[in-house]
Scaffold this active site. Structure first.
Site, PDB file in Angstrom:
ATOM      1  N   GLY A  68      65.606   8.972  -4.154  1.00  0.00           N
ATOM      2  CA  GLY A  68      66.305   8.920  -5.416  1.00  0.00           C
ATOM      3  C   GLY A  68      68.077   8.898  -5.314  1.00  0.00           C
ATOM      4  O   GLY A  68      68.491   8.484  -6.380  1.00  0.00           O
ATOM      5  N   THR A  69      68.241   9.519  -4.418  1.00  0.00           N
ATOM      6  CA  THR A  69      69.968   9.727  -4.324  1.00  0.00           C
ATOM      7  C   THR A  69      70.543   8.306  -4.326  1.00  0.00           C
ATOM      8  O   THR A  69      71.585   7.841  -4.818  1.00  0.00           O
ATOM      9  CB  THR A  69      70.288  10.531  -3.199  1.00  0.00           C
ATOM     10  OG1 THR A  69      69.935  12.038  -3.346  1.00  0.00           O
ATOM     11  CG2 THR A  69      71.743  10.796  -3.190  1.00  0.00           C
ATOM     12  N   ASN A 137      65.025  18.662 -13.182  1.00  0.00           N
ATOM     13  CA  ASN A 137      64.291  19.188 -12.088  1.00  0.00           C
ATOM     14  C   ASN A 137      64.284  20.720 -12.233  1.00  0.00           C
ATOM     15  O   ASN A 137      63.570  21.037 -11.432  1.00  0.00           O
ATOM     16  CB  ASN A 137      64.891  18.616 -10.960  1.00  0.00           C
ATOM     17  CG  ASN A 137      66.406  18.738 -10.704  1.00  0.00           C
ATOM     18  OD1 ASN A 137      67.297  18.459 -11.835  1.00  0.00           O
ATOM     19  ND2 ASN A 137      67.193  19.124  -9.980  1.00  0.00           N
ATOM     20  N   GLN A 165      61.883  13.544 -11.240  1.00  0.00           N
ATOM     21  CA  GLN A 165      61.200  14.601 -11.589  1.00  0.00           C
ATOM     22  C   GLN A 165      59.934  14.486 -12.573  1.00  0.00           C
ATOM     23  O   GLN A 165      58.965  15.015 -12.917  1.00  0.00           O
ATOM     24  CB  GLN A 165      61.921  15.638 -12.104  1.00  0.00           C
ATOM     25  CG  GLN A 165      61.337  17.085 -11.810  1.00  0.00           C
ATOM     26  CD  GLN A 165      61.281  17.189 -10.391  1.00  0.00           C
ATOM     27  OE1 GLN A 165      62.273  17.415  -9.598  1.00  0.00           O
ATOM     28  NE2 GLN A 165      60.242  17.544  -9.668  1.00  0.00           N
ATOM     29  N   HIS A 187      58.525  11.312  -2.408  1.00  0.00           N
ATOM     30  CA  HIS A 187      58.148  12.797  -1.846  1.00  0.00           C
ATOM     31  C   HIS A 187      57.891  13.441  -3.396  1.00  0.00           C
ATOM     32  O   HIS A 187      57.590  14.834  -2.973  1.00  0.00           O
ATOM     33  CB  HIS A 187      59.212  13.225  -0.906  1.00  0.00           C
ATOM     34  CG  HIS A 187      60.641  13.914  -1.708  1.00  0.00           C
ATOM     35  ND1 HIS A 187      60.810  15.012  -1.715  1.00  0.00           N
ATOM     36  CD2 HIS A 187      61.627  12.959  -2.146  1.00  0.00           C
ATOM     37  CE1 HIS A 187      62.002  15.142  -2.334  1.00  0.00           C
ATOM     38  NE2 HIS A 187      62.543  14.107  -2.562  1.00  0.00           N
ATOM     39  N   THR A 223      66.423  -3.519   7.161  1.00  0.00           N
ATOM     40  CA  THR A 223      65.055  -3.492   7.441  1.00  0.00           C
ATOM     41  C   THR A 223      64.115  -2.549   6.682  1.00  0.00           C
ATOM     42  O   THR A 223      64.722  -1.117   6.882  1.00  0.00           O
ATOM     43  CB  THR A 223      64.644  -3.634   8.848  1.00  0.00           C
ATOM     44  OG1 THR A 223      65.475  -4.409   9.465  1.00  0.00           O
ATOM     45  CG2 THR A 223      63.272  -3.745   8.893  1.00  0.00           C
ATOM     46  N   CYS A 311      68.425  25.039  -3.080  1.00  0.00           N
ATOM     47  CA  CYS A 311      69.237  25.721  -1.810  1.00  0.00           C
ATOM     48  C   CYS A 311      69.728  24.421  -1.193  1.00  0.00           C
ATOM     49  O   CYS A 311      69.365  23.608  -0.754  1.00  0.00           O
ATOM     50  CB  CYS A 311      68.550  26.375  -1.185  1.00  0.00           C
ATOM     51  SG  CYS A 311      67.484  27.720  -1.875  1.00  0.00           S
TER      52      CYS A 311
END
Lengths: 374, 224
Positions: A68-69, A137, A165, A187, A223, A311
């Site tokens: 996502g970043t 999120n 999210q 993920h 790749t 965190c």
């Protein structure tokens, strides 16, 4: 350990793991012309088709990224005169824009303030780039992205939404949202870490972030992460089941919320309670007890819950989202995020409630002792 | 401390685990709502689910039509037959049946009348004479008489317009009755809606045989 931090990351689904293991047994560069390369390419395209179906686009509109970043950073590589971002965006957006960038405020419920947004769209040089996330999120509050996109486009701006999210929690139709780009991540839906995608409109012109290869139609060199992409494809297909489970998850979340409020009464503040929220997220602040202490106590009781704002290297920082919603630092620093997922069971929630209740009783007892001593 | 005991009882009552089913292929546990086995990824046979659950919606007579449309579109994309072309006959068959069940659920829920009837059925209310209030809406007879005497398409259109407006009101009445669990009244409104629907069907049939001037024509007139 009871895992109730699905908004941070979800456990990998067994079918995803199996598909990835099988993919890792195979050799071949998808860019190669030989049979080994071609079969790997076919699997990547099958996964692309599954991810495309998840959000209602053509496969060519899917650019696989490392998550996502990267997708959020790539989305910004457009030729625009100005940038506008909502005050509750993820750090991958906020940290990548200059400090003076226009921030779109949110209401006390955590929803983007439409009047303020329109005023900003109107007074900002076009074409500008607007980023508003689809689901926050931390609070789980759903943002009116379709409405925002409609207003922003009326003033000639491009619109990006971070749907990391949202995917798996609500059904998404890229065309209906009316945005120009959208980021998603594997993920968060039971897929592997390190793979995501940027969904772009057909006419979107992007300056690649990574150069040195013609992969992803010249939009993202390197790749492809073959096994990760295969896992993402399977997770995208299975995400339909998460939608089916949403009413059940919502019931469980609401019952957990009622229990926590019953235990702590006015000491518990449910963040974003009056706004439309995704089914799996409960953001709750407990007056007078820091999020760090709560997380540690819950952890010792065998329950993993999330700190609001997450965190970083184990450190809990005050939430910029809660501050944007008007909460003071004391409340913002005492908020927890309990997020349910595909493998959550009622017994997990019961244990979470027990642990939370024990920590609350302990804190109240300590406070009473302190007041007697004083 | 009292609070804690009460809340535990509350929790135990409400947070009840759902029954698991087995995947037809790998025999591992799956949710009864799952389209796919989360262990082997195989599509599952159609399970006995209510239409709301099949579309990922909360059980309730009031539903957000936008969410219904979005969920239906998303699930339909997932079950698109082209995605199962290379699978075995068993999986293709299950996918086709899942899609059929999804379409049926969607067709029922998108139509307020059919949704109302289905809601009554879910609540185990039989649509028999005992459950119907014996009130007849005189408007239906009036509209029927007006339609029978209609000699021009414009007159038919007026009847259709009136019937359409009455249907809108009746649907609102139906929803109110269902929300208030007034099953007898809901059944009565459904009967009324049936009458109005048959009027609309008759209007369509009659219109095709009339010209705008009112003479029997060739049926070319546009059908509403």
């Amino acid at each position: 350990m009871i895992y109730l931090d699905h908004n941070a990351t979800t456990p990998v689904k067994p079918a995803v793991r199996a598909a990835m293991m099988e993919a890792m047994e195979r050799t071949g560069d998808p860019s190669s012309g030989h049979r080994c390369g071609r079969t790997v390419r076919e699997s990547i395209e099958e996964a692309r088709e599954r991810v495309a179906a998840l959000v209602g686009v053509k496969p060519a509109q899917v650019i696989f990224t490392s998550g996502g970043t990267e997708a959020n950073n790539l989305a910004k590589r457009v030729n625009v005169a100005s940038l506008m971002v909502s005050a509750i965006e993820h750090d991958s957006i906020l940290a990548s824009v200059p400090p003076h960038t226009q921030r779109i405020p949110v209401t006390a419920d955590g929803v983007v303030n439409m009047l303020a947004a329109e005023m900003i769209f109107k007074t900002t040089h076009s074409p500008g780039w607007v980023a508003v996330m689809l689901v926050n999120n931390e609070t789980g509050v759903i943002q009116p992205v379709a409405e925002i996109a409609q207003k922003a486009k009326a003033y000639g701006h491009l619109v990006h939404t971070d749907a990391v999210q949202a995917v798996g929690c609500i059904s998404i139709d890229f065309a209906e949202l009316g945005v120009d780009s959208m980021s998603i991540s594997a993920h968060k839906i039971g897929g592997p870490h390190g793979v995501g995608a940027l969904i772009v409109s057909k006419d979107m012109m992007l300056q690649p972030l990574l150069c040195g290869g013609r992969q992803e139609r010249n939009r993202r060199a390197g790749t492809e992460n073959f096994s990760g992409i295969v896992g993402f494809g399977v997770a995208a297909q299975l995400a339909a089941d998460d939608l089916m489970e949403a009413p059940k998850i919502r019931r469980w979340r609401d019952e957990t919320q009622d229990c926590l409020k019953f235990i702590a009464g006015e000491d518990a503040i449910v963040i974003g309670e009056r706004a439309p929220r995704v089914a799996n997220t409960l953001c709750i602040a407990l007056r007078g007890i820091s999020a760090k202490s709560q997380i540690m106590a819950m952890d010792l009781a065998g329950v993993a819950v999330g700190a609001v704002s997450g965190c970083s290297n184990g450190k809990v920082k005050t939430s910029h989202v809660l501050r944007a919603m008007g909460y003071n630092d004391a409340i913002a620093a005492s908020a927890l995020r309990i997020s349910l997922g595909w493998n959550t069971e009622p017994s997990d929630l019961m244990r979470c409630i027990d642990a939370w209740s024990a920590l609350y009783r302990h804190a109240r007892h300590s406070a009473q002792l302190r007041s007697i001593v004083a | 401390m009292d609070n804690i005991i009460e809340f535990n009882a509350f929790t135990a009552l409400n947070l009840v685990a759902q029954d698991e089913m087995c995947c037809w292929l790998c025999q591992k546990g799956t949710s009864p709502r799952a389209l796919f086995c989360h262990s082997c990824g195989t599509i599952q046979p159609v399970r006995d689910l209510d239409h709301f659950t099949r579309l990922g919606l909360d059980l309730g007579i009031d539903l957000d039509l936008a969410v219904l449309e979005r969920n239906y579109a998303a699930l339909k994309r997932t079950l698109d037959p082209s995605r199962f072309m290379v699978r075995g006959a068993g999986e293709r068959g299950h996918a086709a049946k899942q899609l059929e069940a999804l379409d049926t659920a969607y067709e029922v829920l998108r139509d307020p009348m059919r949704r109302g009837r289905y809601w009554l059925m879910l609540n185990a209310v039989a649509c028999d004479n005992d459950n119907v209030e014996k009130t007849v809406n005189p408007m239906i007879d009036e509209l029927m008489a007006e339609l029978e005497s209609a000699a021009q398409t414009a007159q038919c259109d007026r009847v259709a317009q009136k019937a359409g407006q009455a249907m809108e009101q009746s649907i609102m009445k139906l929803m109110q009755a269902l929300r208030g669990k007034n099953w007898r009244q809901a059944n009565a409104v459904l009967t009324e809606l049936d009458g109005l629907e048959s009027i609309l069907n008759n209007v369509r049939a009659r219109r095709t045989n009339l010209t705008p001037e009112g003479k029997s024509g060739d049926g070319v007139t546009s059908v509403k």
